[in-house]
Scaffold this motif. Structure first.
Motif, short mmCIF file in Angstrom:
data_model
loop_
_atom_site.label_atom_id
_atom_site.label_comp_id
_atom_site.label_asym_id
_atom_site.label_seq_id
_atom_site.Cartn_x
_atom_site.Cartn_y
_atom_site.Cartn_z
N UNK A 4 2.34 28.72 -0.63
CA UNK A 4 1.15 27.87 -0.72
C UNK A 4 0.90 27.35 -2.13
N UNK A 5 1.17 28.16 -3.16
CA UNK A 5 0.94 27.71 -4.52
C UNK A 5 1.87 26.58 -4.92
N UNK A 6 2.97 26.44 -4.18
CA UNK A 6 3.94 25.38 -4.45
C UNK A 6 3.85 24.28 -3.40
N UNK A 7 2.69 24.16 -2.76
CA UNK A 7 2.49 23.11 -1.77
C UNK A 7 3.25 23.32 -0.49
N UNK A 8 3.57 24.58 -0.16
CA UNK A 8 4.27 24.88 1.09
C UNK A 8 5.74 24.56 1.06
N UNK A 9 6.32 24.42 -0.15
CA UNK A 9 7.70 23.93 -0.26
C UNK A 9 8.73 25.02 0.02
N UNK A 10 9.77 24.63 0.78
CA UNK A 10 10.99 25.43 0.95
C UNK A 10 12.19 24.49 1.01
N UNK A 11 13.29 24.94 0.45
CA UNK A 11 14.58 24.27 0.69
C UNK A 11 15.38 25.20 1.57
N UNK A 12 15.92 24.69 2.67
CA UNK A 12 16.58 25.57 3.63
C UNK A 12 17.76 24.87 4.28
N UNK A 13 18.66 25.68 4.81
CA UNK A 13 19.74 25.19 5.66
C UNK A 13 19.81 26.11 6.87
N UNK B 111 -3.51 11.31 3.59
CA UNK B 111 -3.89 12.58 2.98
C UNK B 111 -2.69 13.29 2.39
N UNK B 112 -2.96 14.23 1.52
CA UNK B 112 -1.88 14.93 0.81
C UNK B 112 -1.49 16.22 1.53
N UNK B 113 -0.24 16.28 2.00
CA UNK B 113 0.27 17.50 2.62
C UNK B 113 0.28 18.63 1.58
N UNK B 114 0.71 18.29 0.36
CA UNK B 114 0.77 19.27 -0.73
C UNK B 114 -0.59 19.95 -0.93
N UNK B 115 -1.64 19.13 -1.06
CA UNK B 115 -2.98 19.67 -1.33
C UNK B 115 -3.48 20.54 -0.19
N UNK B 116 -3.22 20.11 1.03
CA UNK B 116 -3.68 20.89 2.18
C UNK B 116 -2.94 22.24 2.26
N UNK B 117 -1.67 22.23 1.91
CA UNK B 117 -0.92 23.50 1.90
C UNK B 117 -1.50 24.44 0.85
N UNK B 118 -1.78 23.91 -0.34
CA UNK B 118 -2.34 24.74 -1.41
C UNK B 118 -3.70 25.31 -1.01
N UNK B 119 -4.51 24.49 -0.36
CA UNK B 119 -5.88 24.89 -0.04
C UNK B 119 -5.99 25.77 1.20
#
Length: 476
Positions: A253-262, A237-245
């Motif tokens: 959420x509109x970016x598929x739950x994405x973060x870049x972090x340190x 399944x798609x993590x991206x799609x589930x984050x958006x939905x």
């Protein structure tokens, strides 16, 4: 360069610019940086007086400014609905020259801005723009770029230069301190007719009662996150799609739950602990933070940085718990109104808001870090809650819901009011001190600029030599 007396208006305006930093993306597109390894050769080549320099209107150290930079700055200002009336090309060039001077000397002073730091800021800005405009494609179109890569490339260079300039400026002012004697002298030199007028203000305190989330409600979101995890791992399944939905994190959420972090990214400890415990490609078990329950998927590990996606679900409060919270707030109010307990003591013993309970429920103004809120600048929601309250009157329980859908009840009271008034030294000492400090910082920056302009290679070409700059860029 001679410093003139700075009146109150200029202190406030220039001080605001100083403390805000060195421009955002929208006001600085299409600025060009000469790469370090070819900087010296390129600068020498481009400033050869016998050769026509097509488009290059100025050079500051290792940086060039193009005539098109000014055109594009005008375009950016108007695209945001602001007026460019009265703003001359010379004034815009003067600001660009200042930015380049800061950035150039930041490099000379060995100030380092890591690519990871720039990428993190860029990702945050792009995520915000996507959330506001609707999609990355629309963002690219809005800024009139040919494609996403072109947008990111230019944004990367702009952010890097701005961070260099900002750090250099911070170095200049961070050592500037002001004594009470200097504050008093600053206040005394202001003519009576030019004393600032401070708007009506108030101090506000609150008690927060949060409904108790049952274990059953918590388990519902844990089970849902486990379903997502299982589908992704077992059924591709798609993590991206589930984050958006399904994710309730509006910022990602509109970016598929994405973060870049340190490890320096200002996320809560529990989130960072889980993120940095995962291997690349791994998905965490559901875990809790103050925001709700999460699962994290580590997409890529880039040295000290992590590219990840996450899904946030917030347990919903049932009606019985919400009713119980309201009843508790009502009982606390009754005790305060009857005089059985003070509002401050009730906040310390009963409030569920950690940030305010220890100081008796007193709210801090997030913009000034002071306890006073100017009525004309107060958050509209807070203003509507306190505007009709008399001094020391305690509101009835107010139901409030945050951006994640979490509900709570609040009791609010106005502890002090300050009418609109002309600045008074004793009553407004903190505000006067801030103005005095800003004036001293502005003078420190002016002195630094005067010295650095003398020792830095600066070349201004063509018609711009006739500009009447505030700084001595032409070294006359």
């Amino acid at each position: 360069m001679r410093l003139k007396m700075i009146n109150m208006k200029s202190i406030i305006n220039r001080g605001a610019i100083l403390m805000m930093g060195i421009f955002a993306f929208c006001s600085a597109t299409a600025q060009e940086v000469i790469k370090e390894d070819v900087a010296e050769a390129n600068v020498v080549k481009k400033i050869e007086p016998r050769k026509k320099i097509d488009g290059v209107i100025a050079v500051v150290g290792d940086y060039v400014i193009l005539d098109s930079d000014i055109d594009k700055t005008y375009l950016e200002i108007t695209s945001r609905g602001s007026s460019v009336e009265g703003i001359t090309r010379c004034e815009l060039l003067g600001k660009l020259l200042e930015d380049k001077l800061y950035a150039h000397h930041a490099i000379q002073d060995s100030i380092i801005v890591k690519d990871a730091e720039v990428n993190e800021t860029m990702d945050q800005q792009l995520s915000y723009m996507v959330s506001q405009i609707g999609s990355m494609e629309k963002v690219v179109q809005y800024f009139k770029k040919s494609n996403e890569e072109d947008l990111k490339s230019q944004l990367f260079e702009i952010i890097k230069m701005d961070k260099l300039a900002s750090k250099e400026q911070k170095n200049i002012v961070e050592a500037v301190e002001i004594t009470p004697e200097e504050v008093r002298a600053f206040f005394k030199k202001i003519p009576q007719a030019e004393l600032p007028v401070f708007g009506a203000e108030m101090e506000v305190s609150q008690i927060v009662i949060e409904p108790e989330v049952t274990q059953a409600d918590k388990q519902k979101v844990i089970d849902k996150l486990n379903e997502f995890r299982k589908d992704i791992l077992e059924n591709n399944g798609s993590f991206f799609s589930k984050a958006v939905l399904y994710s309730e994190d509006t910022g990602s959420k509109s970016n598929g739950g994405f973060y870049r972090m340190n490890k320096k990214t200002p996320f809560v400890k529990e989130f960072k602990d889980v993120a940095f415990s995962l291997a690349e490609g791994e998905i965490s078990q559901p875990f809790a933070t103050v925001h709700g329950y999460h699962i994290i998927y580590v997409e890529k590990i880039r040295g000290a940085d992590i590219d990840l996606r996450h899904i946030l679900l917030v347990p919903k409060v049932n009606n019985d718990a919400l009713k119980a919270a309201k009843e508790k707030a009502e009982k606390i109010r009754e005790k305060i109104v009857s005089g059985a307990i003070t509002f401050a003591d009730a906040a310390r013993s009963e409030s569920d808001e950690k940030e305010t309970k220890t100081n008796g429920g007193v709210l801090l103004n997030p913009k000034t870090q002071d306890t006073r809120f100017e009525l004309t600048k107060m958050d509209p929601k807070l203003y509507s809650q306190v505007s009709d309250l008399k001094d020391k009157e305690v509101s009835y329980p107010i139901l409030e819901e945050d951006e994640l859908g979490r509900k709570k009840y609040k009791l609010i009271t106005v502890t002090n009011r300050y009418n609109e008034h002309t600045a008074d030294y004793s009553q407004d000492y903190i505000k006067i001190k801030e103005l005095a400090l800003k004036e001293k910082q502005i003078k420190a920056i002016a002195k630094w600029s005067e010295e650095k302009i003398k020792e830095t290679y600066i070349k201004i070409n063509g018609q711009y030599k006739d500009c009447d700059f505030a700084n001595n860029w032409l070294k006359k």
